[in-house]
Motif scaffolding. Sequence first.
Motif, PDB file in Angstrom:
ATOM      1  N   ALA A   1      32.172 -23.099  43.950  1.00 24.86           N
ATOM      2  CA  ALA A   1      33.188 -23.760  43.135  1.00 24.86           C
ATOM      3  C   ALA A   1      34.100 -24.623  43.999  1.00 24.86           C
ATOM      4  N   LEU A   2      34.472 -24.105  45.166  1.00 21.52           N
ATOM      5  CA  LEU A   2      35.324 -24.881  46.063  1.00 21.52           C
ATOM      6  C   LEU A   2      34.595 -26.129  46.543  1.00 21.52           C
ATOM      7  N   GLY A   3      33.321 -25.988  46.908  1.00 23.38           N
ATOM      8  CA  GLY A   3      32.543 -27.136  47.366  1.00 23.38           C
ATOM      9  C   GLY A   3      32.484 -28.227  46.318  1.00 23.38           C
TER      10      GLY A   3
ATOM     11  N   PHE B   1      44.119 -24.556  44.686  1.00 15.19           N
ATOM     12  CA  PHE B   1      45.135 -24.016  43.774  1.00 15.19           C
ATOM     13  C   PHE B   1      44.978 -24.606  42.376  1.00 15.19           C
ATOM     14  N   ALA B   2      44.767 -25.936  42.310  1.00 13.81           N
ATOM     15  CA  ALA B   2      44.639 -26.606  41.015  1.00 13.81           C
ATOM     16  C   ALA B   2      43.419 -26.131  40.238  1.00 13.81           C
ATOM     17  N   ASN B   3      42.395 -25.666  40.960  1.00  6.89           N
ATOM     18  CA  ASN B   3      41.177 -25.215  40.295  1.00  6.89           C
ATOM     19  C   ASN B   3      41.074 -23.698  40.199  1.00  6.89           C
ATOM     20  N   GLY B   4      42.157 -23.019  40.519  1.00  3.45           N
ATOM     21  CA  GLY B   4      42.177 -21.563  40.403  1.00  3.45           C
ATOM     22  C   GLY B   4      41.217 -20.865  41.351  1.00  3.45           C
ATOM     23  N   ILE B   5      41.004 -21.460  42.528  1.00  4.61           N
ATOM     24  CA  ILE B   5      40.072 -20.900  43.511  1.00  4.61           C
ATOM     25  C   ILE B   5      40.865 -20.190  44.597  1.00  4.61           C
TER      26      ILE B   5
ATOM     27  N   ARG C   1      37.712 -20.141  53.964  1.00  5.10           N
ATOM     28  CA  ARG C   1      36.979 -18.925  53.585  1.00  5.10           C
ATOM     29  C   ARG C   1      37.418 -18.520  52.179  1.00  5.10           C
ATOM     30  N   THR C   2      36.453 -18.326  51.311  1.00  5.25           N
ATOM     31  CA  THR C   2      36.745 -18.071  49.906  1.00  5.25           C
ATOM     32  C   THR C   2      35.625 -17.241  49.268  1.00  5.25           C
ATOM     33  N   PRO C   3      35.945 -16.415  48.281  1.00  4.87           N
ATOM     34  CA  PRO C   3      34.893 -15.705  47.547  1.00  4.87           C
ATOM     35  C   PRO C   3      34.184 -16.616  46.537  1.00  4.87           C
ATOM     36  N   GLN C   4      34.645 -17.869  46.419  1.00  5.61           N
ATOM     37  CA  GLN C   4      34.047 -18.827  45.475  1.00  5.61           C
ATOM     38  C   GLN C   4      33.622 -20.109  46.197  1.00  5.61           C
ATOM     39  N   PRO C   5      32.727 -20.012  47.175  1.00  6.49           N
ATOM     40  CA  PRO C   5      32.372 -21.191  47.973  1.00  6.49           C
ATOM     41  C   PRO C   5      31.731 -22.321  47.169  1.00  6.49           C
TER      42      PRO C   5
END
Length: 314
Positions: A232-234, A267-271, A226-230
């Motif tokens: 970008a994470l995808g 973490f590496a992508n600042g997400i 669960r993330t506020p940046q789905p």
Amino acid sequence: MIEARGLTKRYGATAAVDDLSFTIRPGMVTGFLGPNGAGKTTTMRMILGLDYPTAGMVTVNGKPYAKLASPMREVGALLDARAVHGGRSARNHLLCLARTNHISRRRVDAVLDLVGLANVAGKRSRGFSLGMSQRLGIAAALLGDPEILIFDEPVNGLDPEGIVWIRTLMRSLAAEGRTVFVSSHLISEMENTADHLIVVGRGRLLADSGMAEFIAGSSGQVVLARTPQPDALGRALNAAGATTSTGEPGIVQVRGLTEDVVADIAFANGIRLNHLAPARVSLEQAFMELTADSVDYHGQSPVDTQPAHNGSEA
């Protein structure tokens, strides 16, 4: 206890059961799963001496079924709920079985009450629904108060209340220390009932393990993030070789990566991640994955059957 060693049954060039070995132990419900034609019913018939193996052997409490001194008191079985003389009432059907096995009339009344047929015990079985016939078959299996019970598709025709009833019954019988061996195509119901699984495909053993172990062994494990940046994470996870999909807002379903790897990539992508946990894989998912190559008949997806769109309208 039921033990099969190298159990094989051939019909001409076709092996219905192929070198099957397993042990069904007391004190638990063992589920017997497999696609249509996998050899489940043939295996159960060989356990009960109704079919003879081409090779190998199967024993019940250390003996072939045919050599049991009092089979009905040692093994109760339901293979075909409709295998009843339609002109006999439920009570008379059970009385015939009882008299030939030195079982009391009192026990007949007890099992009729147990399966919920006491009020229709005097009715002829030809008028029974499939669900009522299943209950009568279960009553016959329980008649000798056996330590071993074998049920082939016992929930067929039962309504929701009946399904809960047979599930509770099987688990209570196992809790008494009895051996309960049950096959079913209702995978979701088996997940709620069985402690241990025997899975076969094309007559061969595919799995022999506890329920939790079987599901955990599925390669279809899913991680939920669960993330506020789905979006970008995808993208970041797809670049790392994962397969992702979105469900609820802010939830990314991830296949192909562990929780630790997902966390490292985020973490590496600042997400920012608000939650990360494995999703529960169902027995149905694990079963379908394991038996995918053992299914003889595949239906088409509704999507596959749609006519191609050529850009014009009628």
